[in-house]
Scaffold this active site. Sequence first.
Site, PDB file in Angstrom:
ATOM      1  N   GLU A 172      43.151  55.628  24.359  1.00  0.00           N
ATOM      2  CA  GLU A 172      44.409  56.467  24.464  1.00  0.00           C
ATOM      3  C   GLU A 172      45.009  56.106  22.933  1.00  0.00           C
ATOM      4  OE1 GLU A 172      43.348  54.341  26.710  1.00  0.00           O
ATOM      5  OE2 GLU A 172      44.417  54.621  28.656  1.00  0.00           O
TER       6      GLU A 172
ATOM      7  N   CYS B 297      48.661  50.820  26.415  1.00  0.00           N
ATOM      8  CA  CYS B 297      48.535  52.162  25.939  1.00  0.00           C
ATOM      9  C   CYS B 297      49.898  53.026  26.661  1.00  0.00           C
ATOM     10  CB  CYS B 297      47.295  52.652  26.695  1.00  0.00           C
ATOM     11  SG  CYS B 297      45.851  52.165  25.730  1.00  0.00           S
TER      12      CYS B 297
HETATM   13  N1  THU Z   1      40.228  50.686  27.952  1.00  0.00           N
HETATM   14  C1  THU Z   1      40.679  51.872  27.330  1.00  0.00           C
HETATM   15  O1  THU Z   1      40.465  52.317  26.402  1.00  0.00           O
HETATM   16  N2  THU Z   1      42.024  52.389  27.965  1.00  0.00           N
HETATM   17  C2  THU Z   1      42.603  51.809  28.910  1.00  0.00           C
HETATM   18  O2  THU Z   1      43.881  52.116  29.428  1.00  0.00           O
HETATM   19  C3  THU Z   1      42.182  50.595  29.690  1.00  0.00           C
HETATM   20  C4  THU Z   1      40.823  50.156  28.953  1.00  0.00           C
HETATM   21  C5  THU Z   1      39.033  49.967  27.421  1.00  0.00           C
HETATM   22  C6  THU Z   1      39.508  48.857  26.649  1.00  0.00           C
HETATM   23  C7  THU Z   1      37.807  48.058  26.826  1.00  0.00           C
HETATM   24  O3  THU Z   1      37.093  48.697  25.714  1.00  0.00           O
HETATM   25  C8  THU Z   1      37.189  48.554  28.213  1.00  0.00           C
HETATM   26  O4  THU Z   1      38.258  49.975  28.591  1.00  0.00           O
HETATM   27  C9  THU Z   1      37.528  47.750  29.133  1.00  0.00           C
HETATM   28  O5  THU Z   1      38.719  47.108  29.474  1.00  0.00           O
END
Ligand code: THU
Length: 142
Positions: free
Chosen positions: A55, A91
Amino acid sequence: MTDEQLMGLARKAAARAYAPYSDFQVGCAIESVDGELVTGANMENVCYRLGICAEQSALSAAQHRFGLDRIARIAVAGGTGEVVCTPCGGCRQAILEAAQLSGRDIPVLCGSGDGATLERHGISDLIPHGFGPANLDDPRPA
Ligand code: THU
């Protein structure tokens, strides 16, 4: 563009994530009020705490392409199973920033990794009573 199509872009973006440490790929697609589109994906780092969420990556692209205040809709998809991927707390805070700049609630479409489920939320539901730019006396100094 339908909600399903925007979710399709988020899922496609997830496939280009760099997530070798968690092996959890997340994609995000953002549409502007004029129908412009940007995408992003999570990007991890060997120094784990430096990882960036999908995000945040897409919001940065949105700011550069058309401006945070012109975001109309956001789609997020992640993982591989049936669990729906909703934005993490940080996020949600970042999306709230965009919502308060525009003065509108922002629909956040959340998809499961297997593509079977699409949930529709608003950022106001995801971060109720949030602290945003509107809380500052002078939220957008010149
Ligand atoms: N992650 C995201 O990209 N967005 C979110 O809202 C939740 C988590 C990613 C962070 C990390 O690279 C992976 O997911 C595992 O937590």
